[in-house]
Motif scaffolding. Structure first.
Motif, PDB file in Angstrom:
ATOM      1  N   GLU A   1      96.344 -10.149  10.849  1.00 53.48           N
ATOM      2  CA  GLU A   1      97.004 -11.412  10.533  1.00 53.48           C
ATOM      3  C   GLU A   1      98.063 -11.217   9.455  1.00 53.48           C
ATOM      4  O   GLU A   1      99.154 -11.782   9.537  1.00 53.48           O
ATOM      5  CB  GLU A   1      95.977 -12.441  10.077  1.00 53.48           C
TER       6      GLU A   1
ATOM      7  N   GLN B   1      87.924 -18.140   9.372  1.00 54.65           N
ATOM      8  CA  GLN B   1      88.580 -18.072   8.068  1.00 54.65           C
ATOM      9  C   GLN B   1      88.517 -16.640   7.573  1.00 54.65           C
ATOM     10  O   GLN B   1      87.454 -16.030   7.517  1.00 54.65           O
ATOM     11  CB  GLN B   1      87.894 -19.004   7.071  1.00 54.65           C
TER      12      GLN B   1
ATOM     13  N   GLN C   1      92.871 -18.073   4.986  1.00 55.04           N
ATOM     14  CA  GLN C   1      93.663 -18.522   6.123  1.00 55.04           C
ATOM     15  C   GLN C   1      92.738 -18.833   7.299  1.00 55.04           C
ATOM     16  O   GLN C   1      91.759 -18.131   7.524  1.00 55.04           O
ATOM     17  CB  GLN C   1      94.663 -17.433   6.549  1.00 55.04           C
TER      18      GLN C   1
ATOM     19  N   VAL D   1      97.726 -20.415  12.667  1.00 52.24           N
ATOM     20  CA  VAL D   1      97.233 -19.939  11.391  1.00 52.24           C
ATOM     21  C   VAL D   1      97.727 -20.918  10.358  1.00 52.24           C
ATOM     22  O   VAL D   1      98.929 -21.134  10.232  1.00 52.24           O
ATOM     23  CB  VAL D   1      97.735 -18.510  11.084  1.00 52.24           C
TER      24      VAL D   1
ATOM     25  N   PRO E   1      96.835 -22.698   6.269  1.00 50.65           N
ATOM     26  CA  PRO E   1      96.038 -22.591   5.048  1.00 50.65           C
ATOM     27  C   PRO E   1      94.834 -23.517   5.125  1.00 50.65           C
ATOM     28  O   PRO E   1      94.897 -24.573   5.730  1.00 50.65           O
ATOM     29  CB  PRO E   1      96.995 -23.043   3.938  1.00 50.65           C
ATOM     30  N   SER E   2      93.757 -23.090   4.492  1.00 47.61           N
ATOM     31  CA  SER E   2      92.545 -23.926   4.501  1.00 47.61           C
ATOM     32  C   SER E   2      92.647 -25.037   3.493  1.00 47.61           C
ATOM     33  O   SER E   2      93.441 -25.049   2.629  1.00 47.61           O
ATOM     34  CB  SER E   2      91.323 -23.080   4.201  1.00 47.61           C
TER      35      SER E   2
END
Length: 198
Positions: free
Chosen positions: A130, A171, A176, A195, A197-198
């Motif tokens: 990733e 995650q 990510q 993809v 951001p959390s």
């Protein structure tokens, strides 16, 4: 060419093996194995603890993996260098799909468990893929992973083969979230992976 003689030390020969693996010199690797045996390949490390598998995998030398994998200890597949990275981390970092598949699919090896090993930076091979923006490799790793151990499956109705798609969220160590649709038969659901951001 790998040679031996009183002027060439043990360290030099192993360094030459690792260079041969890095540059894909199949002939020199065969000569080394003929002369010193597979056990010498198992124990060969550079100053950063990289193995012959690290070198061959990072540079996409599948013909070397075809030679080495049946000869070396299966534990070499999960051997970590001084940064905690395995040969699969290096294949992922350098976007080498054929070598990544060879490592994960090798019979008698750790298999898909290789995808779960984290390096000193807290990244798995999937995390490295990733980070390298290697969508093809990331997608393949998610498809072959043991999803029940890694992500959240939104649709648990896989009891029948007629189930269409499973939505997966994984995650990585950097926080990510990778989202992907996978068909019940293990192929891609045709969707793209997100993809975010959390």
């Amino acid at each position: 060419m790998v040679t031996s003689g009183s002027g060439f030390g043990h360290h030099w020969r192993r360094s030459q093996l690792l260079l041969s693996c890095r540059y894909g010199d199949l002939g020199d690797v065969k000569l080394f194995i003929d002369r010193f045996g597979a056990a010498a390949v198992d124990s060969a490390r550079d100053e950063n603890e990289n193995t012959a598998l690290h070198m061959a995998s990072a540079n996409g030398h599948t013909e070397l993996l075809d030679l080495l994998l049946p000869l070396v200890s299966p534990s070499l597949l999960s051997a970590q260098n001084s940064a905690g990275s395995t040969a699969l981390h290096w294949a992922a970092l350098n976007c080498q799909l054929h070598t990544a598949r060879a490592l994960v699919n090798f019979p008698g090896g750790p298999g898909v468990d290789l995808i779960d090993i984290k390096n000193a930076s807290g990244r798995s091979p999937l995390g490295e893929a990733e980070l390298a923006a290697w969508e093809e490799g990331s997608k393949w790793m998610v498809e072959v992973m043991r999803l029940d151990d890694v992500g959240s499956v939104e649709d648990n109705s896989l009891a029948t083969e007629s189930a269409a798609d499973v939505q997966v969220e994984i995650q990585d160590a950097d926080g990510q979230i990778a989202r992907m649709s996978i068909t019940a038969t293990g192929g891609s659901g045709g969707g793209t992976s997100d993809v975010a951001p959390s």
